[in-house]
Design an enzyme around this catalytic site. Structure first.
Site, PDB file in Angstrom:
ATOM      1  CB  CYS A   2     -13.218 142.023   7.387  1.00  0.00           C
ATOM      2  SG  CYS A   2     -12.816 141.168   5.748  1.00  0.00           S
ATOM      3  NE  ARG A  27     -14.047 147.239   9.784  1.00  0.00           N
ATOM      4  CZ  ARG A  27     -13.280 148.236   9.881  1.00  0.00           C
ATOM      5  NH1 ARG A  27     -13.919 149.538  10.285  1.00  0.00           N
ATOM      6  NH2 ARG A  27     -12.215 148.144   9.677  1.00  0.00           N
ATOM      7  CD1 TRP A  75     -15.974 144.361   0.478  1.00  0.00           C
ATOM      8  CD2 TRP A  75     -13.798 144.204   0.510  1.00  0.00           C
ATOM      9  NE1 TRP A  75     -15.640 145.077  -0.592  1.00  0.00           N
ATOM     10  CE2 TRP A  75     -14.006 144.705  -0.530  1.00  0.00           C
ATOM     11  CE3 TRP A  75     -12.321 143.748   0.717  1.00  0.00           C
ATOM     12  CZ2 TRP A  75     -13.240 145.170  -1.740  1.00  0.00           C
ATOM     13  CZ3 TRP A  75     -11.492 144.201  -0.382  1.00  0.00           C
ATOM     14  CH2 TRP A  75     -11.800 145.048  -1.325  1.00  0.00           C
ATOM     15  CG  ASN A  99     -10.098 144.000   9.079  1.00  0.00           C
ATOM     16  OD1 ASN A  99     -10.095 143.726   7.676  1.00  0.00           O
ATOM     17  ND2 ASN A  99     -10.163 145.288   9.548  1.00  0.00           N
ATOM     18  N   GLY A 100      -7.886 142.279   7.092  1.00  0.00           N
ATOM     19  CA  GLY A 100      -6.721 142.373   6.648  1.00  0.00           C
ATOM     20  C   GLY A 100      -6.095 141.523   5.720  1.00  0.00           C
ATOM     21  CD  GLU A 482     -17.264 162.195  -4.912  1.00  0.00           C
ATOM     22  OE1 GLU A 482     -16.097 161.464  -5.152  1.00  0.00           O
ATOM     23  OE2 GLU A 482     -18.027 161.745  -3.759  1.00  0.00           O
ATOM     24  CE  LYS A 486     -20.149 158.847  -3.876  1.00  0.00           C
ATOM     25  NZ  LYS A 486     -19.002 159.282  -2.777  1.00  0.00           N
ATOM     26  CD  GLU A 489     -18.734 155.500  -4.227  1.00  0.00           C
ATOM     27  OE1 GLU A 489     -19.360 156.382  -3.901  1.00  0.00           O
ATOM     28  OE2 GLU A 489     -17.949 154.835  -3.196  1.00  0.00           O
ATOM     29  CG  HIS A 505      -9.152 165.385 -27.689  1.00  0.00           C
ATOM     30  ND1 HIS A 505      -8.568 165.824 -29.093  1.00  0.00           N
ATOM     31  CD2 HIS A 505      -9.258 166.570 -27.044  1.00  0.00           C
ATOM     32  CE1 HIS A 505      -8.594 167.431 -29.019  1.00  0.00           C
ATOM     33  NE2 HIS A 505      -8.817 167.825 -27.723  1.00  0.00           N
ATOM     34  CE  LYS A 614     -18.460 155.693   5.292  1.00  0.00           C
ATOM     35  NZ  LYS A 614     -18.403 156.148   4.032  1.00  0.00           N
TER      36      LYS A 614
HETATM   37  C1  G6P Z   1     -13.466 153.412   0.035  1.00  0.00           C
HETATM   38  C2  G6P Z   1     -14.870 154.086   0.316  1.00  0.00           C
HETATM   39  C3  G6P Z   1     -14.840 155.597  -0.268  1.00  0.00           C
HETATM   40  C4  G6P Z   1     -13.698 156.097   0.383  1.00  0.00           C
HETATM   41  C5  G6P Z   1     -12.258 155.711   0.206  1.00  0.00           C
HETATM   42  C6  G6P Z   1     -11.155 156.224   1.000  1.00  0.00           C
HETATM   43  O1  G6P Z   1     -13.315 153.264  -1.150  1.00  0.00           O
HETATM   44  O2  G6P Z   1     -15.917 153.505  -0.041  1.00  0.00           O
HETATM   45  O3  G6P Z   1     -15.911 156.198   0.102  1.00  0.00           O
HETATM   46  O4  G6P Z   1     -13.864 157.678  -0.109  1.00  0.00           O
HETATM   47  O5  G6P Z   1     -12.459 154.157   0.636  1.00  0.00           O
HETATM   48  O6  G6P Z   1     -11.503 156.240   2.306  1.00  0.00           O
HETATM   49  P1  G6P Z   1     -11.161 157.189   3.435  1.00  0.00           P
HETATM   50  O7  G6P Z   1     -11.561 156.648   4.589  1.00  0.00           O
HETATM   51  O8  G6P Z   1      -9.544 157.201   3.336  1.00  0.00           O
HETATM   52  O9  G6P Z   1     -11.487 158.457   3.164  1.00  0.00           O
END
Ligand code: G6P
Length: 619
Positions: A2, A27, A75, A99-100, A482, A486, A489, A505, A614
Site C-alpha cells: 500500500c 507498493r 495491496w 498502510n498496514g 533465486e 524470479k 514471480e 527422491h 515490493k
Molecule cells: C518482497 C519483494 C521481494 C523481496 C522481499 C524482501 O517479497 O517482492 O523482492 O526480496 O519482499 O524484501 P526486503 O526489502 O526485506 O529485501
C-alpha cells in the site's frame, strides 16, 4: 504494501496525488483512490479497483481544483480488490488512507456496530476510520481524535487523514509502517516513501514510532502519543529522479539489471577499506572465530537467497558455520540466541515487517545485530547495532535484481574479512577478492547483460510452458533457488528449485516429455554429479537449459541449449582453489535475464506482477 500520499499547499492537489501514486504503485496496485476537500470544506472521494489508469479514467479530464487531499494505492489484505474495499474510506467528517494491518479490527468493529456504526467494506481500515470518526465527534479536535484512536488500535499502521472543514490540514500517523513528510516550494507532502515526491522536493523527514504530524501549507507540527511536541531534523534525499525513470529501457527490471556492473563496483569499493572491527566489534568476532558464538542470517524473499550465498562463502572462506532463516519463521520459532551471537539482517527496503521483528527480538536478547540494507534511514538501518549499505539505489521493479547483486557483494566481502580476521585467508587473497569484486565482476556481468539475445532464445523454450524446474549443487543450488523465484514471480510459470541430487527422491516423477529443467553448473567440484542428474532428466524426456561455466565439459548431446559463462575468480598464489568464485554473479544476472525475457514473451506485467508488492510491511 500500500502506498500513501498526501498534499496540502497553494497548488492543485489532484495531479500531484496521482503522480505520487504512480511512483508508489510498486507498493501495491490492485486499487487506488483519492479524497480531497472541496471549496465548501466537504470531503469528496473517487476510487477504483484495478490499476491507477482506471482511477484517472473515473476522475475524467476536469480534475478537482482542491489544494488539500490524500491518495492511496492498495495491496489487498482484508477483503478482495474492489471499489468498496479501495481506499480512501470516508465518513462525512473524516477520510482515511491506511498502510498496514489493524490486528484488533474485529473486536473494535463489534464495539462500533454496538454504537450504531455500519460498515460498507471488508477492510480493517474502515474500522480505524469509524473509530477516528467516533472520537472526532466526541472531542471535536483532529489531533485528540487521532491520539485517542491510536491508543486503541493494535498492529502496524500508517495513516493519512483529512477532516471536513479543516482546510489545508493533512494528518499523518505512524505506528510500525513507514511514513515521510516533505517540504516543497508550493506545499507540503506526506508519503509512504520519498520517491512519491522526488520531482517536487528532496527535503524530508521520517516520522518515528507513535508520532502524529499535522501538515499545513506553511509548516508541520509533530507530536508524540502524549501530545508532546517533537522537533525533527530535515534531511536531503540522496536519490536523483532518474532512478525513478526507465531511462530508455522498456522496463525498470531491465534497466536495473543493466545497472548491476556499476552497483557491484560501487558497493565493493565502499567496503574494501572498511576494517572488520567497524563491522563487528572485536570481542564478538573473537567469540565467533572460537566458535563460542554463532552467526545467523535472517531475511525474506530474494534477500534471504542472498543470505544463502553469504552462508556458503562464510563457511568456505572463514570456516564458521552459519544458519540462514526466513524471518517469518525465525521470529516464531523460539530461536536459540545468546549474547555473543551475531544476527545479520538483509533487506533491500529496510522496512520488511518480519525482518524488523527478528531484529527487535535479537536486540531484546542482547544479540549483536548487523543490517545489510539498501535504504539509509529505514527502520532496520536505524535500529541495528551496525548497518552496511548496498549501493543499489532505488529499485523500482518489484522483482529484485540489482539489490540482490549488491547484497552478494556484501556477503562476499564480509566472508573475506571475517576469514582474514580468523587467519583463515591470507591478506593477499582478501585483497584479491575485494579487487575482483570491484573490477573483474562488474566487467563479467556487463558481458552477460550484453548477451541478451542468446538468453532470449532460451526464454523462448520456457515461455511456452506451465511448469519448470531448476537444479544445481553446492553454490549453484542457492543460485537456482533465486532463479526459480524470479521466474515464477514475473512469468507466473510454476517453478521449483531443487538440489540436483534430490530430484530423484520424488520430484522426478513430474518430469515428462518436454518438461523444462534449468540446470546451473558453475561449481567444478560437483559438475560431474550434476551432469549425471541432468542425464536422469533427459532420459525421461525433460528439456534441459544449462547455464554453465566455460571450463566445465558438457557432453555434446546436452550442449544444444547451453549458455556458457566465462569462469572468473582469483588466480595466483592463494591457499585454496578460488578460481571460479565470482561466477555466481554472472549466473545470477543470466537467470534474471532469463526470467525477464520469459515474462516479456508471455506478455506479463514485468515490473508489477500480479499479487506482489515490493515493500512488505505486514507480517
Ligand atoms: C518482497 C519483494 C521481494 C523481496 C522481499 C524482501 O517479497 O517482492 O523482492 O526480496 O519482499 O524484501 P526486503 O526489502 O526485506 O529485501
Amino acid at each position: 504494501m500500500c502506498g500513501i500520499i498526501g498534499y496540502t499547499g497553494s497548488g492543485s492537489c489532484a495531479e500531484k496525488l496521482l503522480r505520487g501514486l504512480d511512483r508508489l504503485e510498486y507498493r501495491g496496485y490492485d486499487s487506488s483512490g483519492i479524497s480531497w476537500l472541496d471549496e465548501k470544506g466537504k470531503i469528496k472521494t473517487v476510487k477504483s479497483s484495478g490499476r491507477l489508469s482506471l482511477l484517472r479514467e473515473k476522475l475524467g479530464e476536469a480534475l478537482p481544483k482542491s489544494s488539500c487531499g490524500i491518495g492511496h494505492t492498495r495491496w489487498a489484505t482484508h477483503g478482495a480488490p474492489s471499489d468498496e474495499n479501495a481506499h480512501p474510506h470516508c465518513t462525512d467528517n473524516v477520510s482515511v488512507v491506511h498502510n498496514g494491518i489493524i490486528e484488533n479490527y474485529f473486536s473494535l468493529k463489534e464495539e462500533l456496530i454496538g454504537k450504531g456504526y455500519t460498515f460498507d467494506s471488508e477492510t480493517d481500515t474502515e474500522v480505524a476510520l469509524k473509530l477516528i470518526d467516533m472520537y472526532y465527534k466526541k472531542e471535536k479536535d483532529p489531533l485528540s481524535a487521532l491520539t485517542s484512536a491510536m491508543s486503541r488500535l493494535k498492529g502496524s499502521f500508517a495513516l493519512g487523514v483529512i477532516f471536513r472543514g479543516r482546510e489545508g490540514e493533512l494528518y499523518a500517523v505512524r505506528v510500525g509502517s513507514p511514513l515521510v513528510v516533505a517540504f516543497g516550494d508550493d506545499g507540503n507532502y506526506i508519503a509512504s516513501d520519498i520517491h512519491a515526491f522526488l520531482d517536487k522536493t528532496d527535503k524530508y523527514f521520517r516520522l518515528e514510532e507513535g508520532e502524529i504530524a499535522c501538515v499545513c501549507p506553511r509548516g508541520v507540527r509533530v507530536t508524540d502519543r502524549d501530545g508532546r511536541e517533537r522537533s525533527k531534523e530535515i534531511l536531503t534525499a540522496e536519490f536523483s529522479l532518474s532512478a525513478a525513470e526507465k531511462g530508455g529501457y522498456p522496463h525498470f527490471m531491465l534497466k536495473e539489471i543493466h545497472e548491476e556492473p556499476r552497483i557491484i563496483s560501487d558497493t565493493a569499493r565502499s567496503m574494501a577499506e572498511l576494517p572488520i572491527d567497524k563491522i563487528i566489534p572485536w570481542d564478538i568476532l573473537d567469540g565467533i572465530i572460537k566458535e563460542e558464538g554463532n552467526i545467523r542470517i535472517v531475511a525474506c524473499g530474494t534477500a534471504m537467497h542472498a543470505g544463502l550465498i553469504g552462508k556458503y562463502y562464510l563457511e568456505k572462506f572463514a570456516r564458521v558455520s552459519v544458519e540462514v532463516s526466513y524471518a517469518s519463521e525465525f521470529r516464531y520459532s523460539d530461536p536459540i540466541m545468546h549474547q555473543g551471537d551475531v544476527l545479520i539482517l538483509i533487506s533491500q527496503s529496510g522496512e520488511t515487517a518480519d525482518t524488523l521483528a527478528a531484529l527487535r527480538m535479537a536486540k531484546e536478547r542482547g544479540v549483536f545485530t548487523l543490517a545489510v540494507v539498501n535504504a539509509v534511514g529505514s527502520a532496520i538501518w536505524r535500529e541495528a547495532d551496525r548497518s552496511l549499505l548496498t549501493l543499489a539505489g532505488p529499485e523500482i521493479a518489484v522483482a529484485s535484481t540489482k539489490a540482490y547483486s549488491a547484497q552478494l557483494v556484501l556477503m562476499y566481502t564480509l566472508a573475506a574479512k571475517i576469514a582474514r580476521a580468523a587467519g583463515r585467508l591470507s591478506e593477499e587473497a582478501e585483497t584479491a577478492i575485494c579487487r575482483g569484486l570491484s573490477d573483474t565482476v562488474p566487467k563479467a556481468v556487463e558481458g552477460i547483460a550484453a548477451r541478451d539475445r542468446e538468453i532470449k532464445r532460451l526464454a523462448e523454450i520456457l515461455s511456452e510452458q506451465d511448469n519448470a524446474f531448476f537444479i544445481g549443487r553446492g553454490i549453484d543450488r542457492y543460485l537456482v533457488t533465486e532463479g526459480s523465484l524470479k521466474l515464477k514471480e514475473i512469468s507466473y510459470i510454476h517453478s521449483e528449485a531443487y538440489p540436483a541430487g534430490e530430484l530423484k527422491h520424488g520430484t522426478i516423477s513430474l518430469i515428462t516429455e518436454g518438461t523444462p529443467v534449468v540446470a546451473v553448473i558453475t561449481d567444478k567440484n560437483v559438475a560431474d554429479k550434476t551432469i549425471s542428474n541432468i542425464k536422469e532428466v533427459t532420459a525421461r524426456g525433460g528439456e534441459m537449459i544449462i547455464i554453465s561455466s566455460d571450463d566445465i565439459d558438457i557432453p555434446p548431446e546436452l550442449s544444444k541449449t547451453v549458455f556458457r559463462i566465462p569462469s572468473i575468480g582469483i588466480k595466483g598464489n592463494c591457499e585454496k582453489d578460488y578460481s571460479g568464485i565470482f561466477i555466481p554473479f554472472s549466473a545470477a544476472t543470466a537467470l534474471q535475464l532469463l526470467a525477464y525475457h520469459t515474462s516479456v514473451l508471455r506478455g506479463c506485467d514485468v515490473d508489477r506482477p500480479r499479487n506482489l508488492a515490493k515493500s512488505v510491511t505486514v507480517e
